[in-house]
Scaffold this active site. Structure first.
Site, PDB file in Angstrom:
ATOM      1  N   ARG A   1     -50.231 -72.377 -12.525  1.00 36.61           N
ATOM      2  CA  ARG A   1     -50.490 -71.283 -13.462  1.00 36.61           C
ATOM      3  C   ARG A   1     -51.473 -71.799 -14.498  1.00 36.61           C
ATOM      4  O   ARG A   1     -51.214 -72.787 -15.184  1.00 36.61           O
ATOM      5  CB  ARG A   1     -49.207 -70.838 -14.157  1.00 36.61           C
ATOM      6  CG  ARG A   1     -49.436 -69.857 -15.302  1.00 36.61           C
ATOM      7  CD  ARG A   1     -48.113 -69.444 -15.930  1.00 36.61           C
ATOM      8  NE  ARG A   1     -48.314 -68.629 -17.117  1.00 36.61           N
ATOM      9  CZ  ARG A   1     -48.044 -69.030 -18.364  1.00 36.61           C
ATOM     10  NH1 ARG A   1     -47.562 -70.246 -18.580  1.00 36.61           N
ATOM     11  NH2 ARG A   1     -48.237 -68.228 -19.388  1.00 36.61           N
TER      12      ARG A   1
ATOM     13  N   HIS B   1     -50.234 -62.820 -19.253  1.00 36.07           N
ATOM     14  CA  HIS B   1     -49.031 -62.516 -18.456  1.00 36.07           C
ATOM     15  C   HIS B   1     -49.403 -61.815 -17.145  1.00 36.07           C
ATOM     16  O   HIS B   1     -48.583 -61.122 -16.548  1.00 36.07           O
ATOM     17  CB  HIS B   1     -48.042 -61.621 -19.232  1.00 36.07           C
ATOM     18  CG  HIS B   1     -47.404 -62.286 -20.410  1.00 36.07           C
ATOM     19  ND1 HIS B   1     -47.111 -61.603 -21.574  1.00 36.07           N
ATOM     20  CD2 HIS B   1     -46.991 -63.559 -20.604  1.00 36.07           C
ATOM     21  CE1 HIS B   1     -46.555 -62.442 -22.445  1.00 36.07           C
ATOM     22  NE2 HIS B   1     -46.467 -63.639 -21.870  1.00 36.07           N
TER      23      HIS B   1
ATOM     24  N   GLU C   1     -42.785 -65.422 -11.424  1.00 37.93           N
ATOM     25  CA  GLU C   1     -44.152 -65.924 -11.529  1.00 37.93           C
ATOM     26  C   GLU C   1     -44.416 -67.050 -10.524  1.00 37.93           C
ATOM     27  O   GLU C   1     -45.485 -67.099  -9.906  1.00 37.93           O
ATOM     28  CB  GLU C   1     -44.426 -66.424 -12.946  1.00 37.93           C
ATOM     29  CG  GLU C   1     -44.535 -65.325 -13.985  1.00 37.93           C
ATOM     30  CD  GLU C   1     -44.736 -65.879 -15.379  1.00 37.93           C
ATOM     31  OE1 GLU C   1     -45.759 -65.558 -16.006  1.00 37.93           O
ATOM     32  OE2 GLU C   1     -43.866 -66.647 -15.847  1.00 37.93           O
TER      33      GLU C   1
ATOM     34  N   ASN D   1     -45.891 -74.828 -13.249  1.00 35.44           N
ATOM     35  CA  ASN D   1     -46.038 -73.821 -14.291  1.00 35.44           C
ATOM     36  C   ASN D   1     -45.874 -74.539 -15.626  1.00 35.44           C
ATOM     37  O   ASN D   1     -44.764 -74.726 -16.117  1.00 35.44           O
ATOM     38  CB  ASN D   1     -44.980 -72.729 -14.108  1.00 35.44           C
ATOM     39  CG  ASN D   1     -45.231 -71.517 -14.983  1.00 35.44           C
ATOM     40  OD1 ASN D   1     -45.874 -71.601 -16.018  1.00 35.44           O
ATOM     41  ND2 ASN D   1     -44.700 -70.387 -14.561  1.00 35.44           N
TER      42      ASN D   1
END
Length: 411
Positions: free
Chosen positions: A99, A187, A391, A7
């Site tokens: 991500r 998001h 996440e 991430n």
């Protein structure tokens, strides 16, 4: 299945390893075998690395940051060497999930990364200049360090890719649509996780729920989620739109920007820096982009800190109202991310404006550090949840789903 998640952000890199067993995803997020964070911001020329394992081993060190790729390679080495070792060799990693902030219109779900996907990520860097380049850098670092391991891109924009045209298209000239100028939303990984988690906490079917998820951190966005899909959101063509944020302005009258650019002392780059780095809580308060320091300033009688708080709350309430109109009703209001999870005053201020809906906040539950809890009273017409966003876990789940589909097709 061992899944490595990367991430990447402009100033930090978070990574973790999950091990999944069995034929179905677990209902509760698993604890990572290994977690690492790299921070490039504390001292110029150096990177600070923090590593911890599920067994309690910890490592903290500072190394020269000659190149981000070398620092990431060093961080990844801690998975299979030294006191924080959790695997014997890199080849034990089955898949790596990333991500990726911007996937444009073409990527509406997570995908296995190919050369074509990498080129798209690079091309879309114009729309996410602080994120897509470092996301791509992480992908290339894995190629060097782990060879041909399968890599997956989980796009932050994907969850919002099915927004109705009325919500997604800006009222400029029609040619903007053809140029790809539209509301993308961000998001998305967090909003997707929180929606699924909310349904599980409440024991309801996500496909029949109306939710507003408030992702309130340094960056802030709301999502109106109906029947499991995002139908409206506050961030737009870029992550600068919508709510007041830590250092970003959120939505402002575009005439202000035209006015400022007509002044001889302003440039496009300077204006971009002001809107992204010197506005929001930081710009109004003159103190900080951190809500905790804003609260401290208020307690000391700082009028600018109070003004920053008042604007933040006003705009949060206003956009919750807009999402409410898109949904036509509300089953649950969800708070997540740094401010949403940790600031009971913000939650209370936001909820107060919607008492006319029959929303009733339980003050005691709200102030006692709720974690994945319903903090509404038993007779509230709207549930209010505080959810710790995961996440990294959601990215790992996306990797698992993709590989399971791939195995099913080849079986």
């Amino acid at each position: 299945m061992k899944i490595l998640v990367l991430n990447a952000g402009s100033s930090s890199q978070k990574s973790c390893v999950y091990e999944m067993t069995g034929d179905t995803l677990p209902e509760e997020p698993l604890k990572p075998l290994w977690e690492a964070k790299v921070d490039w911001t504390h001292q110029q020329g150096f990177a600070e690395i923090e590593v911890k394992t599920a067994k309690g081993e910890q490592l903290q060190e500072k190394i020269p940051a000659d190149s981000r790729t070398q620092v990431m390679a060093h961080m990844l080495d801690t998975m299979c060497k030294g006191s924080t070792q959790v695997i014997s060799q890199p080849s034990e990693i089955d898949v790596v999930g990333h991500r990726v902030v911007h996937g444009g219109q073409d990527y509406r779900e997570s995908v296995v990364i190919t050369e074509e996907v990498k080129q798209a990520i690079a091309r879309l860097a114009d729309l996410a200049p602080e994120h897509n380049p470092v996301n791509l850098e992480g992908i290339e670092a894995i190629e060097k360090h782990l060879g041909t391991v399968t890599q997956v891109a989980a796009f932050d924009t994907a969850f919002h890719s099915h927004l109705p045209d009325a919500a997604a298209i800006y009222p400029g000239p029609y040619e903007w649509i053809e140029q790809g100028i539209r509301r993308y939303g961000f998001h998305g990984i967090s909003h997707q996780y929180c929606a699924q988690r909310a349904a599980r906490i409440l024991g309801q079917d996500l496909a029949s729920m109306r939710l507003i998820v408030c992702h309130l951190g340094n960056g802030c966005s709301l999502a109106a989620i109906k029947n499991g899909r995002s139908i409206d959101t506050t961030m737009g063509f870029t992550p600068l739109d919508g709510l007041m944020m830590g250092s970003r302005s959120g939505a402002v009258d575009p005439g202000i920007l035209i006015h400022l650019l007509q002044q001889p002392d302003n440039s496009i780059d300077e204006l971009a820096s002001v809107l992204n780095k010197a506005s929001g809580l930081r710009g109004i308060s003159g103190i900080s982009n951190d809500m905790r320091q804003i609260r401290e300033g208020i307690s000391q009688g700082n009028s600018r800190a109070q003004l920053a708080w008042d604007i933040y709350v006003h705009r949060l309430r206003s956009y919750i109202g807009a999402m409410l109109a898109s949904l036509g009703g509300l089953d649950a209001l969800v708070f997540t991310a740094g401010v949403g999870e940790n600031n009971p005053e913000i939650r209370a201020a936001a909820c107060e404006a919607f008492e006319f809906l029959g929303l009733k906040l339980d003050d005691e539950k709200n102030t006692h550090k709720p974690f994945d809890k319903d903090i509404a009273t038993s007779d509230s017409a709207v549930r209010v949840l505080v959810i710790h966003t995961e996440e990294d876990w959601e990215i790992a789940c996306e990797c698992w789903r993709l590989l399971e589909k791939k195995d099913a097709r080849t079986a």
